[in-house]
Design an enzyme around this catalytic site. Structure first.
Site, PDB file in Angstrom:
ATOM      1  N   SER A 186     -12.908  -8.798   3.882  1.00 43.70           N
ATOM      2  CA  SER A 186     -13.144  -9.998   4.696  1.00 43.70           C
ATOM      3  C   SER A 186     -14.544  -9.968   5.315  1.00 43.70           C
ATOM      4  CB  SER A 186     -12.115 -10.077   5.824  1.00 43.70           C
ATOM      5  OG  SER A 186     -10.815 -10.171   5.305  1.00 43.70           O
TER       6      SER A 186
HETATM    7  N1  SAH Z   1      -7.819  -6.489   5.346  1.00 45.17           N
HETATM    8  C1  SAH Z   1      -8.626  -6.472   4.152  1.00 45.17           C
HETATM    9  C2  SAH Z   1      -8.629  -7.830   3.501  1.00 45.17           C
HETATM   10  C3  SAH Z   1      -8.454  -7.732   2.040  1.00 45.17           C
HETATM   11  S1  SAH Z   1      -8.225  -9.281   1.195  1.00 45.17           S
HETATM   12  C4  SAH Z   1     -10.035  -6.007   4.475  1.00 45.17           C
HETATM   13  O1  SAH Z   1     -10.291  -5.551   5.574  1.00 45.17           O
HETATM   14  O2  SAH Z   1     -10.896  -6.070   3.638  1.00 45.17           O
HETATM   15  C5  SAH Z   1      -6.486  -9.538   1.350  1.00 45.17           C
HETATM   16  C6  SAH Z   1      -5.586  -8.509   0.729  1.00 45.17           C
HETATM   17  O3  SAH Z   1      -4.256  -9.017   0.839  1.00 45.17           O
HETATM   18  C7  SAH Z   1      -5.807  -8.253  -0.757  1.00 45.17           C
HETATM   19  O4  SAH Z   1      -6.025  -6.894  -0.956  1.00 45.17           O
HETATM   20  C8  SAH Z   1      -4.506  -8.716  -1.414  1.00 45.17           C
HETATM   21  O5  SAH Z   1      -4.122  -7.937  -2.534  1.00 45.17           O
HETATM   22  C9  SAH Z   1      -3.516  -8.570  -0.278  1.00 45.17           C
HETATM   23  N2  SAH Z   1      -2.294  -9.370  -0.393  1.00 45.17           N
HETATM   24  C10 SAH Z   1      -2.137 -10.630  -0.897  1.00 45.17           C
HETATM   25  N3  SAH Z   1      -0.854 -11.016  -0.820  1.00 45.17           N
HETATM   26  C11 SAH Z   1      -0.161  -9.975  -0.259  1.00 45.17           C
HETATM   27  C12 SAH Z   1       1.215  -9.749   0.069  1.00 45.17           C
HETATM   28  N4  SAH Z   1       2.181 -10.649  -0.165  1.00 45.17           N
HETATM   29  N5  SAH Z   1       1.544  -8.569   0.640  1.00 45.17           N
HETATM   30  C13 SAH Z   1       0.618  -7.609   0.884  1.00 45.17           C
HETATM   31  N6  SAH Z   1      -0.688  -7.770   0.584  1.00 45.17           N
HETATM   32  C14 SAH Z   1      -1.075  -8.921   0.020  1.00 45.17           C
END
Ligand code: SAH
Length: 227
Positions: free
Chosen positions: A75
């Site tokens: 993010s």
């Molecule tokens: N918190 C992370 C953000 C990553 S992007 C950071 O600091 O960079 C969002 C993440 O959510 C992705 O890795 C994606 O695979 C995950 N995601 C999407 N749907 C999800 C679900 N139903 N349960 C768990 N993770 C999920």
């Protein structure tokens, strides 16, 4: 606490992190503890090291979303700072994070003194982050491979819940698992951008909602992925 700043890190990245913190302040982030955490965490180590590394390193401390593998992104620092500030983390808060990704937000929550449970649905990312976070000193988070729509009932209730992917609706299981008095931050919307929702649980089935502007997230997908 946690990540140890080495001489090499200090020389190469300390200045870049300071500038990022200044930018975040200018954009309105006020929580000193959030700024200190972001000023400390080595964001340049969290990216997908298999893609163009030097180019990424150049951008590691600009306010951008960048690839972390498995088609996912880390993010924007502003988004991480904004969500964390709005969660009003107190040391010892039990926090459930949905979407571990590369673990950057997880590290910020740990630096804030939270007890963190974090769920990721992509197996490859989960396996990578499970090794990576302890490797750079963040050992305390409980990382779970699973479907965030279902939350993690075995450790509920949570003082705070943070969803880091765009959800089409607010999953009912997460509403149930939030403690009374707790706060959830969740981006809602299936289009180009999502509306950040802040929910306060004021009674066992009573919530107050605030909408806090538009942000961009990858989608919150249903079910675990096998890879
Ligand atoms: N918190 C992370 C953000 C990553 S992007 C950071 O600091 O960079 C969002 C993440 O959510 C992705 O890795 C994606 O695979 C995950 N995601 C999407 N749907 C999800 C679900 N139903 N349960 C768990 N993770 C999920």
């Amino acid at each position: 606490m946690f990540y140890e700043v080495t001489k090499e890190d200090e020389y190469l990245f300390q200045g870049k992190r300071k500038r990022l913190v200044e930018q975040l302040k200018q954009k309105g982030i006020k929580d000193e503890k959030v700024l200190v955490a972001i000023g400390k965490i080595p964001r340049h180590l969290f990216f997908d090291q298999t893609t163009a590394r030097p180019a990424l390193l150049d951008h590691a401390y600009s306010d951008k979303a960048l690839p972390i593998g498995a088609g996912q992104t880390i993010s924007h620092p502003y988004t991480v700072a904004f969500q964390t500030e709005k969660l009003a983390i107190k040391p010892g808060d039990k926090v459930l994070e949905i979407g571990t990704g590369c673990g950057y937000q997880t590290a910020v929550l740990l630096e804030m003194g939270a007890k963190v449970y974090s769920i990721e649905r992509q197996k490859t990312l989960f396996d990578k982050t499970r090794l990576f976070l302890p490797h750079i000193g963040y050992r305390a988070a409980r990382l779970i491979y699973g479907d965030g729509y279902k939350g993690l009932p075995q450790f509920a209730p949570y003082d705070k819940i943070i969803v880091t992917a765009g959800a089409p609706y607010i999953p009912n299981d997460l509403l149930i698992q939030l403690a009374v008095g707790g706060i959830m931050l969740i981006p809602i919307g299936e289009g180009e951008s999502q509306e950040m929702n802040l929910l306060r649980k004021v009674g066992p089935s009573n919530f107050e909602k605030q909408v806090l502007g538009q942000f961009k997230f990858v989608p919150l997908l249903q079910n675990k992925s096998g890879n």
